[in-house]
Design a protein around this motif. Structure first.
Motif, short mmCIF file in Angstrom:
data_model
loop_
_atom_site.label_atom_id
_atom_site.label_comp_id
_atom_site.label_asym_id
_atom_site.label_seq_id
_atom_site.Cartn_x
_atom_site.Cartn_y
_atom_site.Cartn_z
N ARG A 174 0.82 -1.21 0.00
CA ARG A 174 0.00 0.00 0.00
C ARG A 174 0.86 1.27 0.00
NH1 ARG A 174 -5.47 0.05 3.65
NH2 ARG A 174 -6.76 -1.26 2.29
N ILE A 175 2.04 1.17 0.56
CA ILE A 175 2.98 2.30 0.52
C ILE A 175 3.82 2.23 -0.75
CG2 ILE A 175 4.97 3.36 1.65
CD1 ILE A 175 3.85 2.36 4.31
N ALA A 176 4.28 1.04 -1.08
CA ALA A 176 5.25 0.88 -2.17
C ALA A 176 4.69 1.30 -3.53
CB ALA A 176 5.72 -0.57 -2.22
N PHE A 177 3.41 1.02 -3.79
CA PHE A 177 2.93 1.27 -5.15
C PHE A 177 2.75 2.76 -5.44
CE2 PHE A 177 -1.28 1.70 -3.32
CZ PHE A 177 -2.04 2.37 -4.27
N LEU A 178 2.58 3.60 -4.41
CA LEU A 178 2.44 5.04 -4.60
C LEU A 178 3.73 5.81 -4.35
CD1 LEU A 178 -1.07 5.70 -3.02
CD2 LEU A 178 -0.43 6.06 -5.40
N LEU A 179 4.71 5.16 -3.76
CA LEU A 179 5.95 5.85 -3.40
C LEU A 179 6.69 6.41 -4.62
CD1 LEU A 179 7.62 6.69 -0.98
CD2 LEU A 179 8.85 4.50 -1.14
N PRO A 180 6.79 5.69 -5.75
CA PRO A 180 7.48 6.28 -6.91
C PRO A 180 6.85 7.57 -7.41
CG PRO A 180 7.29 3.90 -7.19
CD PRO A 180 6.46 4.26 -5.99
N SER A 181 5.53 7.68 -7.36
CA SER A 181 4.88 8.92 -7.79
C SER A 181 5.20 10.07 -6.86
CB SER A 181 3.36 8.71 -7.88
OG SER A 181 3.03 7.82 -8.92
N LEU A 182 5.18 9.80 -5.56
CA LEU A 182 5.51 10.84 -4.58
C LEU A 182 6.94 11.34 -4.78
CD1 LEU A 182 5.06 12.49 -1.98
CD2 LEU A 182 5.75 10.46 -0.69
N LEU A 183 7.89 10.41 -4.89
CA LEU A 183 9.29 10.80 -5.05
C LEU A 183 9.52 11.49 -6.38
CD1 LEU A 183 11.06 7.65 -3.55
CD2 LEU A 183 10.56 9.84 -2.44
N SER A 184 8.81 11.05 -7.42
CA SER A 184 8.94 11.71 -8.72
C SER A 184 8.48 13.16 -8.65
CB SER A 184 8.14 10.95 -9.78
OG SER A 184 8.65 9.65 -9.99
N ALA A 185 7.36 13.39 -7.97
CA ALA A 185 6.85 14.75 -7.85
C ALA A 185 7.81 15.63 -7.07
CB ALA A 185 5.47 14.72 -7.18
N LEU A 186 8.31 15.11 -5.95
CA LEU A 186 9.26 15.89 -5.15
C LEU A 186 10.52 16.19 -5.95
CD1 LEU A 186 8.92 14.10 -1.68
CD2 LEU A 186 7.87 16.25 -2.40
N GLY A 187 11.00 15.21 -6.70
CA GLY A 187 12.19 15.43 -7.53
C GLY A 187 11.96 16.49 -8.58
N CYS A 188 10.81 16.45 -9.25
CA CYS A 188 10.49 17.46 -10.27
C CYS A 188 10.43 18.85 -9.67
CB CYS A 188 9.17 17.12 -10.95
SG CYS A 188 9.27 15.81 -12.17
N LEU A 189 9.81 18.97 -8.51
CA LEU A 189 9.70 20.27 -7.87
C LEU A 189 11.06 20.85 -7.54
CD1 LEU A 189 6.68 19.50 -5.54
CD2 LEU A 189 6.73 21.31 -7.24
N TRP A 190 11.95 20.01 -7.04
CA TRP A 190 13.29 20.51 -6.71
C TRP A 190 14.04 20.91 -7.96
CZ3 TRP A 190 18.31 19.56 -7.96
CH2 TRP A 190 19.27 20.22 -7.19
N LEU A 191 13.93 20.13 -9.03
CA LEU A 191 14.62 20.45 -10.27
C LEU A 191 14.13 21.77 -10.85
CD1 LEU A 191 14.62 16.88 -11.85
CD2 LEU A 191 16.67 18.17 -11.18
N VAL A 192 12.82 21.99 -10.82
CA VAL A 192 12.27 23.25 -11.33
C VAL A 192 12.73 24.42 -10.47
CG1 VAL A 192 10.11 24.54 -11.62
CG2 VAL A 192 10.30 22.22 -12.51
#
Length: 561
Positions: A83-101
């Motif tokens: 339940r945590i693992a399947f949504l974790l990549p989306s969360l980390l992807s969003a955080l990574g994009c925000l930092w890059l921008v």
């Protein structure tokens, strides 16, 4: 960001981001249509140890490269909870994009512009909707944004060959995520145009650097090879199995070039993306009347910082507008670049009267739409609402769903009222946060049973004894994923009639202990309802559970060709 005040605001922004995106993680299971498919493949990777070739039950799954499945499987290895693992990549992807921008805005303009750009990214309905789901697109957006980050650092602030090679490597990772990861390379087109027209800053790369430019291509190929070479070698080891040869052909050709040139699904007109950038990108799109003239002025002043991201964004829209097959999510990787070139101007735009009124009107519209719509559904129960409740299997949760909608609408109304004298962007952030936090903490638990097939498969488990075996006919990924015990399937893409015949033969070998779980359409009119268990309506379909004595002898199902 060196003083206490800005630093506190920065940390509050990241806390806000983590809350609105992460709220609800752990409170639901994968929901159709795509989430159960990828999570099932990741689950089978972990259980079988075969991480190279994704499977959907007993069949190879060749629609997408395995990058998202790898990240979900790796997240499970780390967390131990699906339940945590399947949504974790989306969360980390969003955080990574925000930092890059943010970082790119900071480097190209100043930290304040970077902060506004990062905040602008969150103000996009399509992006928020997708990063709270477990699909490939957030991960693709991360790799595309990382590629743009590296390339723009080189093309605008360089020469920086390490950034160039990093960007190209990320583009390669994007390719093995969803094929179209090469799109950042289109940045070279507005870059060449800008050099020809005298845009600045476009630093010279220097002499004797051809090999360094070609090193970018090697970086792309190196990233692709991380998956492609082991996959080809693995398929060769299975040379006697035609399924692996078909997998290689399907994933390398049919699902890429064929799908782009000869789209067979999601057919839409050429102007399909126009309402997407206007409506699906709300409330960020409210800023267009302020950003468009400023971008035009920047282009007249030969500002390459606007030319390259804006030119790339337009090329992405053009690229996806050419084929007949279109989905709104295809252009989501362009949102970070839109936010980037909006960031430098948002502070001035938000100070204008028309923008303050637009923000207040948007918050008021959200409150009215949700409150009135929820009350209409709860009190009036029109036919359309009843049909939706039946189709989605809400059952008794239907009224709770409308109460949630009403509650969010009233909450947003209160935020708008008490914040009417505050800065409008802060009121908008508060209302925006309430929607997504409420959806995660209230909506996820409320709808999980009906949306994920958790309730349906729990009923199946309750009907089976410890010695019983289960076979699946015309099943969906969420059925096998949520079953929680071993099962036999007779193919997924195989015709339903053939699955039924194979299932009946399998059941006949041990009729006392073997049950079939089947879609209603796949077994009619061959099923005797007096001897079968009707499981009801779930995921917009009707399901049955039965033993061999419920099948009419010699009958062929209606789905048979």
């Amino acid at each position: 960001m060196t003083t206490g005040g800005p630093a506190r605001r920065w940390w509050l922004f990241w806390l806000y981001t983590l809350l609105v995106i992460g709220a609800g993680i752990g409170l639901r299971d994968p929901w159709p249509s795509d989430e159960p498919r990828y999570t099932l493949a990741a689950q089978q990777m972990v259980s079988s140890g075969d991480w190279l070739f994704p499977h959907r039950g007993s069949e190879l799954y060749a629609d997408k490269p395995p990058m998202l499945m790898w990240t979900e499987a790796a997240s499970y290895v780390v967390t131990g909870h699906w339940r945590i693992a399947f949504l974790l990549p989306s969360l980390l992807s969003a955080l990574g994009c925000l930092w890059l921008v943010y970082d790119l805005g900071r480097r190209l303009w100043n930290p304040r512009a970077g902060a506004y750009a990062a905040a602008a990214m969150l103000m996009c309905f399509q992006l928020m909707f997708q990063v709270k789901r477990a699909q490939i697109d957030p991960l693709l957006m991360l790799f595309v944004t990382a590629a743009n980050w590296g390339m723009l650092r080189h093309l605008l602030l360089g020469p920086n060959w390490r950034a160039w090679w990093f960007g190209c490597f990320c583009a390669g990772l994007g390719i093995i995520t969803k094929g179209v990861g090469f799109l950042p390379l289109l940045l070279l087109l507005p870059w060449l145009l800008g050099r020809r027209l005298g845009f600045q800053p476009l630093p010279a790369a220097g002499h004797g650097t051809a090999l360094r430019w070609w090193g970018g291509l090697l970086a792309v190929l190196a990233a692709v090879a991380l998956w492609l070479v082991p996959m080809l070698l693995g398929a060769r080891r299975h040379g006697g199995d035609p399924a692996y040869a078909a997998y290689v052909h399907d994933i390398l050709f049919h699902q890429t070039a064929d799908r782009y040139a000869h789209s067979w699904i999601h057919r839409q007109p050429v102007w399909y993306f126009l309402p997407v950038v206007l409506l699906n990108w709300l409330p960020l799109s409210l800023s267009y009347p302020g950003t468009l003239p400023r971008w035009w002025q920047a282009l007249r002043e030969r500002d390459a910082r606007i030319l390259l991201p804006l030119g790339w964004l337009l090329l992405v829209l053009m690229f996806f507008s050419i084929p007949s097959g279109k989905r709104d999510v295809y252009i989501m990787p362009a949102v970070p670049m839109l936010a980037l070139i909006s960031g430098p101007y948002l502070e001035a735009i938000l100070a204008t009267r028309w923008m303050r009124r637009s923000c207040k009107a948007f918050v008021a519209a959200l409150a009215v739409i949700l409150t009135v719509g929820g009350l209409y559904a709860w009190l009036g129960h029109p036919h359309a609402v009843q049909h939706l409740s039946v189709e989605r299997g809400f059952g008794q949760d239907g009224d709770s769903l409308w109460w949630m909608v009403i509650g969010l609408g009233l909450g947003i109304g209160l935020i708008g009222w008490f914040g009417r004298r505050q800065r409008p962007e802060m009121t908008l952030l508060a209302a925006w946060g309430l929607i997504w936090i409420g959806w995660g903490l209230w909506g996820y638990p409320l709808l999980n049973s009906s949306s994920s097939a958790a309730g349906l498969m729990s009923e199946v488990r309750n009907q089976l004894g410890p010695e019983d075996q289960l076979g699946l006919v015309a099943w969906k990924e969420q059925n096998l994923l949520m079953l929680g015990r071993p099962a036999t399937d007779f193919g997924f893409s195989r015709p339903e009639a053939e699955q039924f015949r194979r299932g009946i033969a399998w059941q006949a070998a041990d009729p006392a202990h073997r049950w079939l779980f089947a879609l209603d359409e796949a077994v009619q009119p061959c099923l005797d309802p007096q001897h079968a268990i009707a499981l009801g309506h779930a995921n917009r379909r009707d399901w049955w559970l039965f033993r061999a004595d419920a099948v009419r002898p010699g009958c062929e199902p209606a789905s048979s060709p």
